[in-house]
Write an enzyme that holds these catalytic residues in place. Sequence first.
Site, mmCIF file in Angstrom:
data_model
loop_
_atom_site.group_PDB
_atom_site.id
_atom_site.type_symbol
_atom_site.label_atom_id
_atom_site.label_comp_id
_atom_site.label_asym_id
_atom_site.label_seq_id
_atom_site.Cartn_x
_atom_site.Cartn_y
_atom_site.Cartn_z
ATOM 1 N N GLU A 179 12.367 -9.078 3.036
ATOM 2 C CA GLU A 179 11.569 -7.875 3.299
ATOM 3 C C GLU A 179 12.462 -6.646 3.165
ATOM 4 O O GLU A 179 13.576 -6.632 3.682
ATOM 5 C CB GLU A 179 10.997 -7.954 4.714
ATOM 6 C CG GLU A 179 10.159 -6.758 5.111
ATOM 7 C CD GLU A 179 9.566 -6.911 6.499
ATOM 8 O OE1 GLU A 179 9.711 -5.961 7.293
ATOM 9 O OE2 GLU A 179 8.965 -7.972 6.791
ATOM 10 N N ARG A 232 11.737 5.734 12.801
ATOM 11 C CA ARG A 232 10.493 6.480 12.580
ATOM 12 C C ARG A 232 9.524 6.260 13.743
ATOM 13 O O ARG A 232 9.927 5.905 14.841
ATOM 14 C CB ARG A 232 9.899 6.055 11.231
ATOM 15 C CG ARG A 232 10.840 6.443 10.077
ATOM 16 C CD ARG A 232 10.264 6.171 8.732
ATOM 17 N NE ARG A 232 9.055 6.964 8.529
ATOM 18 C CZ ARG A 232 8.155 6.686 7.590
ATOM 19 N NH1 ARG A 232 8.317 5.661 6.783
ATOM 20 N NH2 ARG A 232 7.088 7.446 7.452
ATOM 21 N N ALA A 242 2.652 -0.479 5.031
ATOM 22 C CA ALA A 242 2.037 -0.501 6.361
ATOM 23 C C ALA A 242 1.584 -1.894 6.780
ATOM 24 O O ALA A 242 1.476 -2.169 7.981
ATOM 25 C CB ALA A 242 0.861 0.466 6.410
ATOM 26 N N PRO A 283 0.792 -1.222 0.000
ATOM 27 C CA PRO A 283 0.000 0.000 0.000
ATOM 28 C C PRO A 283 0.826 1.273 0.000
ATOM 29 O O PRO A 283 1.839 1.381 0.697
ATOM 30 C CB PRO A 283 -0.817 -0.107 1.296
ATOM 31 C CG PRO A 283 -0.926 -1.569 1.544
ATOM 32 C CD PRO A 283 0.376 -2.147 1.065
ATOM 33 N N ASN A 284 0.378 2.205 -0.797
ATOM 34 C CA ASN A 284 0.907 3.568 -0.906
ATOM 35 C C ASN A 284 2.231 3.675 -1.655
ATOM 36 O O ASN A 284 2.679 4.781 -1.927
ATOM 37 C CB ASN A 284 1.023 4.242 0.465
ATOM 38 C CG ASN A 284 -0.325 4.431 1.101
ATOM 39 O OD1 ASN A 284 -1.247 4.931 0.474
ATOM 40 N ND2 ASN A 284 -0.460 3.996 2.345
ATOM 41 N N TYR A 287 10.861 9.307 1.471
ATOM 42 C CA TYR A 287 10.960 8.275 0.446
ATOM 43 C C TYR A 287 11.704 8.707 -0.813
ATOM 44 O O TYR A 287 11.929 7.890 -1.705
ATOM 45 C CB TYR A 287 9.556 7.790 0.049
ATOM 46 C CG TYR A 287 8.799 7.198 1.215
ATOM 47 C CD1 TYR A 287 9.129 5.949 1.714
ATOM 48 C CD2 TYR A 287 7.770 7.897 1.830
ATOM 49 C CE1 TYR A 287 8.455 5.401 2.790
ATOM 50 C CE2 TYR A 287 7.076 7.367 2.906
ATOM 51 C CZ TYR A 287 7.430 6.123 3.372
ATOM 52 O OH TYR A 287 6.757 5.586 4.440
ATOM 53 N N ASN A 337 8.165 -5.274 -0.165
ATOM 54 C CA ASN A 337 8.010 -4.120 0.710
ATOM 55 C C ASN A 337 6.523 -4.075 1.040
ATOM 56 O O ASN A 337 5.724 -3.593 0.245
ATOM 57 C CB ASN A 337 8.453 -2.832 0.024
ATOM 58 C CG ASN A 337 8.371 -1.631 0.939
ATOM 59 O OD1 ASN A 337 7.636 -1.642 1.920
ATOM 60 N ND2 ASN A 337 9.104 -0.593 0.601
ATOM 61 N N ARG A 361 4.482 11.126 -2.306
ATOM 62 C CA ARG A 361 4.214 10.958 -0.879
ATOM 63 C C ARG A 361 5.497 11.143 -0.066
ATOM 64 O O ARG A 361 6.457 10.411 -0.248
ATOM 65 C CB ARG A 361 3.658 9.554 -0.646
ATOM 66 C CG ARG A 361 3.427 9.234 0.797
ATOM 67 C CD ARG A 361 2.945 7.794 0.962
ATOM 68 N NE ARG A 361 2.892 7.458 2.360
ATOM 69 C CZ ARG A 361 3.395 6.353 2.879
ATOM 70 N NH1 ARG A 361 3.979 5.469 2.117
ATOM 71 N NH2 ARG A 361 3.302 6.133 4.170
ATOM 72 N N HIS A 381 3.259 -4.095 9.656
ATOM 73 C CA HIS A 381 3.066 -3.933 11.083
ATOM 74 C C HIS A 381 1.843 -4.636 11.650
ATOM 75 O O HIS A 381 1.723 -4.736 12.871
ATOM 76 C CB HIS A 381 3.002 -2.439 11.414
ATOM 77 C CG HIS A 381 4.069 -1.668 10.706
ATOM 78 N ND1 HIS A 381 5.415 -1.848 10.957
ATOM 79 C CD2 HIS A 381 3.992 -0.759 9.698
ATOM 80 C CE1 HIS A 381 6.111 -1.068 10.153
ATOM 81 N NE2 HIS A 381 5.280 -0.396 9.384
ATOM 82 N N HIS A 386 12.524 -2.147 3.101
ATOM 83 C CA HIS A 386 11.870 -0.871 3.368
ATOM 84 C C HIS A 386 12.790 0.233 2.889
ATOM 85 O O HIS A 386 14.001 0.204 3.160
ATOM 86 C CB HIS A 386 11.569 -0.707 4.857
ATOM 87 C CG HIS A 386 10.634 -1.750 5.362
ATOM 88 N ND1 HIS A 386 9.281 -1.687 5.154
ATOM 89 C CD2 HIS A 386 10.875 -2.910 6.004
ATOM 90 C CE1 HIS A 386 8.714 -2.758 5.672
ATOM 91 N NE2 HIS A 386 9.659 -3.531 6.182
#
Length: 141
Positions: A97, A106, A76, A8-9, A21, A73, A16, A79, A99
């Site tokens: 994985e 963060r 969200a 997502p995103n 990013y 990746n 964004r 989590h 990121h």
Amino acid sequence: MLLVLNGPNLNRLGLREPGVYGSQTLEDLERQCETWGAELGQSVTCRQSNYEGQLVEWVQDAEEHGFTGIVINPGALTHYSYALRDAIAGQRVPVVEVHISNVDAREEFRHQSVTAAVCRGKISGLGFLGYRLGMEALVEG
């Protein structure tokens, strides 16, 4: 044959939070992953979805479609998605994985990954380079 999945995103890369990013887009990332894959002697398929179920299905079907590794990746979903965690754990294709940002530097809620424990490894905070390192880890095994 490697599968690169973005959650997502990540379709909003370049728009964004560029301070977090960067200014490159998802299309830039996908082109870079394809180039890196070719350098590693691998074809790369890149996919992005904002939908948990779609990512789960892509993970579940990876081996059937000939993929030998997955760089993911989860965004969200990292989590809280036990469904994605179980999909990764429930299949034989190795997963790394990644990121783009350093999630441990963060917000507190980003410090917990429910998916990392069932992955071969986790790379965080190295920008797009993390994807290349993930691909290398899968190829060199």
